[in-house]
Design a protein around this motif. Structure first.
Motif, PDB file in Angstrom:
ATOM      1  N   PRO A  45     -18.184  19.131 -45.588  1.00  0.00           N
ATOM      2  CA  PRO A  45     -17.112  19.572 -44.715  1.00  0.00           C
ATOM      3  C   PRO A  45     -17.433  19.301 -43.254  1.00  0.00           C
ATOM      4  CG  PRO A  45     -17.663  21.259 -46.323  1.00  0.00           C
ATOM      5  CD  PRO A  45     -18.701  20.195 -46.435  1.00  0.00           C
ATOM      6  N   ASN A 336     -19.662  26.127 -47.792  1.00  0.00           N
ATOM      7  CA  ASN A 336     -18.903  25.385 -46.788  1.00  0.00           C
ATOM      8  C   ASN A 336     -18.715  26.190 -45.516  1.00  0.00           C
ATOM      9  OD1 ASN A 336     -16.964  27.189 -47.727  1.00  0.00           O
ATOM     10  ND2 ASN A 336     -15.431  25.646 -48.201  1.00  0.00           N
ATOM     11  N   ILE A 338     -16.202  25.143 -42.102  1.00  0.00           N
ATOM     12  CA  ILE A 338     -15.373  24.084 -41.542  1.00  0.00           C
ATOM     13  C   ILE A 338     -15.051  24.384 -40.081  1.00  0.00           C
ATOM     14  CG2 ILE A 338     -13.221  22.798 -41.798  1.00  0.00           C
ATOM     15  CD1 ILE A 338     -13.163  23.705 -44.689  1.00  0.00           C
ATOM     16  N   ALA A 346      -8.585  27.738 -44.930  1.00  0.00           N
ATOM     17  CA  ALA A 346      -9.230  26.429 -44.817  1.00  0.00           C
ATOM     18  C   ALA A 346     -10.465  26.344 -45.698  1.00  0.00           C
ATOM     19  CB  ALA A 346      -9.599  26.154 -43.353  1.00  0.00           C
ATOM     20  N   LEU A 347     -11.250  27.402 -45.738  1.00  0.00           N
ATOM     21  CA  LEU A 347     -12.446  27.411 -46.581  1.00  0.00           C
ATOM     22  C   LEU A 347     -12.069  27.356 -48.058  1.00  0.00           C
ATOM     23  CD1 LEU A 347     -14.540  30.035 -44.601  1.00  0.00           C
ATOM     24  CD2 LEU A 347     -15.071  27.614 -44.834  1.00  0.00           C
ATOM     25  N   GLN A 349      -9.242  26.072 -49.362  1.00  0.00           N
ATOM     26  CA  GLN A 349      -8.704  24.755 -49.681  1.00  0.00           C
ATOM     27  C   GLN A 349      -9.808  23.707 -49.773  1.00  0.00           C
ATOM     28  OE1 GLN A 349      -5.669  24.022 -50.693  1.00  0.00           O
ATOM     29  NE2 GLN A 349      -5.082  26.170 -50.474  1.00  0.00           N
ATOM     30  N   ASP A 350     -10.796  23.801 -48.918  1.00  0.00           N
ATOM     31  CA  ASP A 350     -11.922  22.867 -49.006  1.00  0.00           C
ATOM     32  C   ASP A 350     -12.698  23.079 -50.301  1.00  0.00           C
ATOM     33  OD1 ASP A 350     -14.010  20.986 -47.646  1.00  0.00           O
ATOM     34  OD2 ASP A 350     -15.155  22.740 -48.295  1.00  0.00           O
ATOM     35  N   ALA A 353     -10.808  21.502 -53.085  1.00  0.00           N
ATOM     36  CA  ALA A 353     -10.979  20.049 -53.088  1.00  0.00           C
ATOM     37  C   ALA A 353     -12.318  19.670 -53.707  1.00  0.00           C
ATOM     38  CB  ALA A 353     -10.870  19.506 -51.668  1.00  0.00           C
ATOM     39  N   GLN A 354     -13.357  20.451 -53.408  1.00  0.00           N
ATOM     40  CA  GLN A 354     -14.667  20.189 -53.996  1.00  0.00           C
ATOM     41  C   GLN A 354     -14.640  20.406 -55.501  1.00  0.00           C
ATOM     42  OE1 GLN A 354     -17.313  19.039 -52.268  1.00  0.00           O
ATOM     43  NE2 GLN A 354     -18.368  18.773 -54.222  1.00  0.00           N
TER      44      GLN A 354
END
Length: 527
Positions: A45, A336, A338, A346-347, A349-350, A353-354
């Motif tokens: 990230p 993560n 970001i 945001a954390l 969603q990241d 994605a991972q």
């Protein structure tokens, strides 16, 4: 390869089709989706700097430390407990209080038949470096029951940890084995437990909808115990918003098919701690079995087998010296942070994605154990699933969005629900009923005539039935405005005799409405 097609929905209607189980007679079968991306390093990230240096291992007499410049993982040697996890300048994002409590461990709940049950944190007795290169380090912490005191669970256990270059986290898998002739045993539960630091992690996220600040564990210690130990009425709370609410870990369970990502977020510093299960193949019970995720502690779980929501049918029983071997995982622990979007969304969603990257990379190519089969040693099954129900349609219809599973043959048509020893491989068909070159497979619905009546929708869910409002004394305010999660409230079974004090329900066909007139659960009436 011969197969047997089994439908697990109670209705013959193709419109109501929920799940199918395809049992293939292949003793060593392990499979996955046909498209497998090559495993590799994972993008970090924003805000994390990927170092040019590789993975470094330092080991001593009581610990082993793996450092890739992003995270630093410290494990007890030879016990194989997670002692510390360093990230973003925080020396340890886990809660560790030695010698009894570690930040991460693997445990088994078990008993000898007729004996007293116990939960045992498995301790390694042998440390082995499996792989040590600039790109990857894999370590083994194993124990042999034959060389151990006989009051320990009769299992050989090999705990494996992997750290890769450029990856913001680590992988963990466990190989468990019983040899032929070993004593009878019951095993209720196999799991990994992670304990994020109490002073940091206060925001929990287990799905897109279930994300919230959580009460402190101290609030539970001073609260009123309810019908079972896990449920507590918080009579006092450090944060006033939680006072007079129920905290119960079962309120945050998810079905296994929705179990791939769960975790905690720290607001100071802004860090996410996530547990990713990229596959359900090693988790017992099938896609619709509910299972624990995270709960007040903070605690984050990777469950493999358990009796939750199922009872004794899900106990792993071994008799007459039966041998057994299984690989649990790998599970990924992902961290993560970001910048500059360091908010909860945001954390999350990241992390999602991972998780999707890990799913695409499954089965992994970097796992060293021969007991874990990579893509090159797995087969694949594909095709189209049709349902032949002449009452509803003169021609077979596509099994839209049905769940299809591969598993070893069982003794009954619902054996996969209670299979805790083998692997299960599940996928969902598209709107046309397609899987990934089996050719058309037609399920012929068992019919003696038209359906006269049915109550509800046979989709393995009780969501369409009547769910009462909770007793105001036992409410969890987080679920008040979430109608789809209303069933999670504590004590709803107690509402049944209050709502129907004189007699049980009678459903009048053609008159009653199941969304209003049929209670969502079959419960006991206290007398």
């Amino acid at each position: 390869m011969e197969g047997k097609l089994i439908w697990w929905s109670p209705s013959p209607s193709w419109l109501m089709l929920s799940t199918l189980c395809l049992l293939l007679c292949a003793a060593q079968l392990q499979t996955s989706s046909a498209t497998v991306a090559a495993a590799g390093t994972v993008p970090i990230p924003a805000g994390n700097v990927v170092p040019s240096a590789g993975v470094k291992l330092t080991s001593g007499k009581d610990e082993a430390m793996i450092d890739n410049g992003i995270i630093q993982l410290t494990l007890t040697n030879p016990g194989g407990f997670v002692r510390a996890l360093k990230y973003q300048g925080v020396e340890n994002v886990l809660e560790t209080h030695e010698p009894d409590d570690f930040g991460g461990y693997f445990d088994v709940s078990w008993d000898h038949p007729g004996g007293e049950g116990k939960t045992e944190q498995v301790v390694g007795t042998k440390f082995t470096v499996i792989t040590e290169t600039e790109d990857q380090v894999e370590l083994s912490f194993s124990s042999s029951w034959a060389a151990s005191p006989k009051d320990l669970v009769p299992l050989n256990v090999d705990k494996r940890f992997i750290v890769q270059k450029g990856v913001s986290g680590f992988y963990w898998y466990v190989i468990v084995e019983r040899l032929k002739g070993w004593p009878d045993v019951n095993m209720d539960q196999h799991r990994m437990v992670f304990r994020p630091k109490i002073t940091m992690f206060k925001y929990m996220a287990v799905s897109d909808e279930i994300q919230k600040m959580m009460p402190a564990y101290k609030d539970r210690e001073t609260g009123e115990k309810l019908a079972y130990p896990e449920a507590v009425l918080l009579t006092t709370a450090i944060e006033p918003e939680f006072k007079d609410q129920v905290d119960d870990k079962y309120q945050y369970s998810m079905e296994i098919k929705d179990h791939k990502l769960k975790g905690w977020i720290s607001d100071d510093p802004k860090i996410g701690f996530w547990v990713i299960s990229p596959s359900e193949e090693y988790i017992a019970g099938g896609p619709n079995k509910p299972e624990l995720t995270c709960h007040c502690g903070p605690i984050c779980l990777a469950m493999f087998t358990s009796v939750h929501y199922s009872g004794l049918d899900m106990v792993t029983e071994y008799r007459n010296g039966e041998p057994w071997k299984k690989v649990f995982g790998p599970v990924m622990v992902y961290l993560n942070s970001i910048v500059p979007s360091n908010d909860h969304a945001a954390l999350w969603q990241d992390a999602k994605a991972q998780m999707e990257k890990e799913v695409q990379n499954w089965p992994y190519s970097f796992v060293a154990s021969a007991d874990y089969l990579p893509a090159a040693k797995r087969g694949s099954v594909s095709g189209q699933l049709l349902v032949d129900d002449k009452v509803l349609s003169p021609t077979p219809k596509e099994a839209c969005t049905a769940y299809v599973g591969l598993a070893l043959p069982g003794t009954t048509e619902v054996a996969f629900q209670f299979d805790v020893k083998g692997y299960q491989f599940w996928t969902q068909t598209d709107p046309k009923g397609n899987e990934v070159k089996l050719g058309p497979v037609t399920y012929k619905a068992p019919r003696n005539g038209p359906t006269l009546w049915e109550i509800g929708i046979p989709d393995r869910s009780a969501a369409e039935f009547f769910v009462p409002d909770p007793d105001p004394k036992f409410v969890n305010k987080f679920f008040v405005d979430k109608p789809n999660d209303k069933y999670r409230q504590y004590g709803l079974w107690l509402r049944y005799p209050e709502l129907y004090p004189k007699s049980d329900l009678v459903f009048d066909i053609g008159v009653s409405n199941y969304s209003k007139d049929w209670f969502f659960a079959h419960v006991l009436r206290y007398v």
